[in-house]
Design an enzyme around this catalytic site. Structure first.
Site, PDB file in Angstrom:
ATOM      1  N   ASN A   1      -1.685 -37.535  11.967  1.00 46.99           N
ATOM      2  CA  ASN A   1      -0.425 -38.048  12.495  1.00 46.99           C
ATOM      3  C   ASN A   1       0.070 -37.094  13.579  1.00 46.99           C
ATOM      4  O   ASN A   1      -0.207 -35.890  13.526  1.00 46.99           O
ATOM      5  CB  ASN A   1       0.609 -38.132  11.374  1.00 46.99           C
ATOM      6  CG  ASN A   1       1.932 -38.692  11.853  1.00 46.99           C
ATOM      7  OD1 ASN A   1       1.974 -39.646  12.636  1.00 46.99           O
ATOM      8  ND2 ASN A   1       3.028 -38.097  11.411  1.00 46.99           N
TER       9      ASN A   1
ATOM     10  N   GLY B   1       3.028 -47.220  22.270  1.00 42.82           N
ATOM     11  CA  GLY B   1       1.589 -46.960  22.322  1.00 42.82           C
ATOM     12  C   GLY B   1       1.126 -46.113  23.492  1.00 42.82           C
ATOM     13  O   GLY B   1      -0.030 -46.219  23.919  1.00 42.82           O
TER      14      GLY B   1
ATOM     15  N   ASN C   1       0.652 -42.861  23.443  1.00 42.47           N
ATOM     16  CA  ASN C   1      -0.382 -41.952  22.925  1.00 42.47           C
ATOM     17  C   ASN C   1      -1.715 -42.675  22.775  1.00 42.47           C
ATOM     18  O   ASN C   1      -2.766 -42.135  23.131  1.00 42.47           O
ATOM     19  CB  ASN C   1       0.049 -41.349  21.581  1.00 42.47           C
ATOM     20  CG  ASN C   1       0.911 -40.117  21.752  1.00 42.47           C
ATOM     21  OD1 ASN C   1       0.417 -39.042  22.085  1.00 42.47           O
ATOM     22  ND2 ASN C   1       2.211 -40.270  21.549  1.00 42.47           N
TER      23      ASN C   1
ATOM     24  N   HIS D   1       3.650 -35.787  15.325  1.00 46.70           N
ATOM     25  CA  HIS D   1       5.086 -35.811  15.058  1.00 46.70           C
ATOM     26  C   HIS D   1       5.819 -35.053  16.171  1.00 46.70           C
ATOM     27  O   HIS D   1       5.415 -33.947  16.538  1.00 46.70           O
ATOM     28  CB  HIS D   1       5.373 -35.179  13.699  1.00 46.70           C
ATOM     29  CG  HIS D   1       6.825 -35.289  13.332  1.00 46.70           C
ATOM     30  ND1 HIS D   1       7.384 -36.479  12.919  1.00 46.70           N
ATOM     31  CD2 HIS D   1       7.831 -34.383  13.371  1.00 46.70           C
ATOM     32  CE1 HIS D   1       8.670 -36.288  12.711  1.00 46.70           C
ATOM     33  NE2 HIS D   1       8.975 -35.031  12.970  1.00 46.70           N
TER      34      HIS D   1
HETATM   35  C1  GAR Z   1       5.563 -40.188  19.624  1.00 39.65           C
HETATM   36  O1  GAR Z   1       6.424 -39.291  20.266  1.00 39.65           O
HETATM   37  C2  GAR Z   1       5.259 -39.720  18.225  1.00 39.65           C
HETATM   38  O2  GAR Z   1       5.243 -38.341  18.099  1.00 39.65           O
HETATM   39  C3  GAR Z   1       6.375 -40.329  17.442  1.00 39.65           C
HETATM   40  O3  GAR Z   1       6.562 -41.599  18.001  1.00 39.65           O
HETATM   41  C4  GAR Z   1       6.255 -41.532  19.391  1.00 39.65           C
HETATM   42  C5  GAR Z   1       5.360 -42.708  19.711  1.00 39.65           C
HETATM   43  O4  GAR Z   1       5.208 -42.845  21.080  1.00 39.65           O
HETATM   44  N1  GAR Z   1       6.047 -40.416  16.048  1.00 39.65           N
HETATM   45  C6  GAR Z   1       6.940 -40.273  15.073  1.00 39.65           C
HETATM   46  O5  GAR Z   1       8.127 -40.074  15.257  1.00 39.65           O
HETATM   47  C7  GAR Z   1       6.353 -40.357  13.680  1.00 39.65           C
HETATM   48  N2  GAR Z   1       7.315 -40.061  12.702  1.00 39.65           N
HETATM   49  P1  GAR Z   1       4.104 -43.814  21.683  1.00 39.65           P
HETATM   50  O6  GAR Z   1       4.216 -45.146  20.907  1.00 39.65           O
HETATM   51  O7  GAR Z   1       4.472 -43.997  23.101  1.00 39.65           O
HETATM   52  O8  GAR Z   1       2.769 -43.178  21.495  1.00 39.65           O
END
Ligand code: GAR
Length: 209
Positions: free
Chosen positions: A110, A15, A17, A112
């Protein structure tokens, strides 16, 4: 849209982001409100981060529902109850159902960690590294019925450096994510994104009025 743009953030993991978006809002740099945070994993650290910021954060257990459709119906109910304008997937690792996409058509984003359409799925950073690309990056896109196939809003490249491992590369990708995601959300909330087929036009401030 309500006066202030209401966000529903879906997470599965750390989490960071989510926390970055929450901070930008607290600092007055993003005119929005996080109405609700939903996790599909009870142990997701993002739930702790959310509560630290005083946000409503709920775990909805996929195990309590017979299938993806009924699970997503519960999410739709919670998001509607919280009058969410934009659904923000922030490290949410489940594919959403067509009914969910339809309920929030062009209102689900989303992020990515790769330059789509390269390296979709749940291991975009590791897949890019294993492939040996010299440049990867970050994509923010609207969500459609496919896996990471929706119209692209913003993209930014990140170079792969000679000594990189998954962790070091992901760290630099995260830095870009922390800029790009709030920017995409800001554009949406200001009414500056228009989906035209597969393309997303970013309107000038005066065009969006
Ligand atoms: C992020 O880097 C996001 O881009 C990726 O998961 C991470 C979550 O980080 N998402 C994916 O791979 C979606 N397919 P966070 O939980 O620290 O925000």
């Amino acid at each position: 849209m309500a006066e202030i743009c209401r966000l529903g953030v879906l997470i599965s993991g750390s989490g960071t982001n989510l926390e970055n978006i929450a901070r930008k809002i607290e600092e007055g740099r993003l005119p929005a409100r996080i109405a609700v945070v939903i996790s599909d994993r009870e142990e997701a650290y993002g739930l702790v981060r959310a509560r630290k910021h005083g946000l409503q954060a709920v775990f909805v257990d996929p195990g309590s529902f017979p299938d993806r459709v009924s699970y997503d119906r519960e999410l739709i109910r919670i998001l509607r109850e919280n009058e969410v304008d934009l659904v923000v997937l922030a490290g949410y690792m489940r594919l959403v159902s067509p009914e969910f996409v339809e309920a929030f058509r062009n209102r689900i984003m989303n992020i990515h960690p790769a330059l789509l359409p390269s390296f979709p799925g749940t291991s975009g950073v590791a897949d890019a590294l294993a492939y040996g690309v010299k440049v990867t990056g970050v994509t923010v896109h609207f969500v459609d019925e496919g896996l990471d196939t929706g119209p692209i809003i913003l993209q930014e490249a990140v170079p792969v450096l000679p000594g990189d491992d998954v962790e070091s590369l992901h760290q630099r990708i995260h830095e870009v994510e922390y800029r790009l995601y709030p920017e995409a959300i800001r554009l949406f909330c200001r009414g500056r994104l228009r989906v035209e087929g597969r393309r997303v036009a970013v309107l000038e401030e005066e065009e969006s009025r």
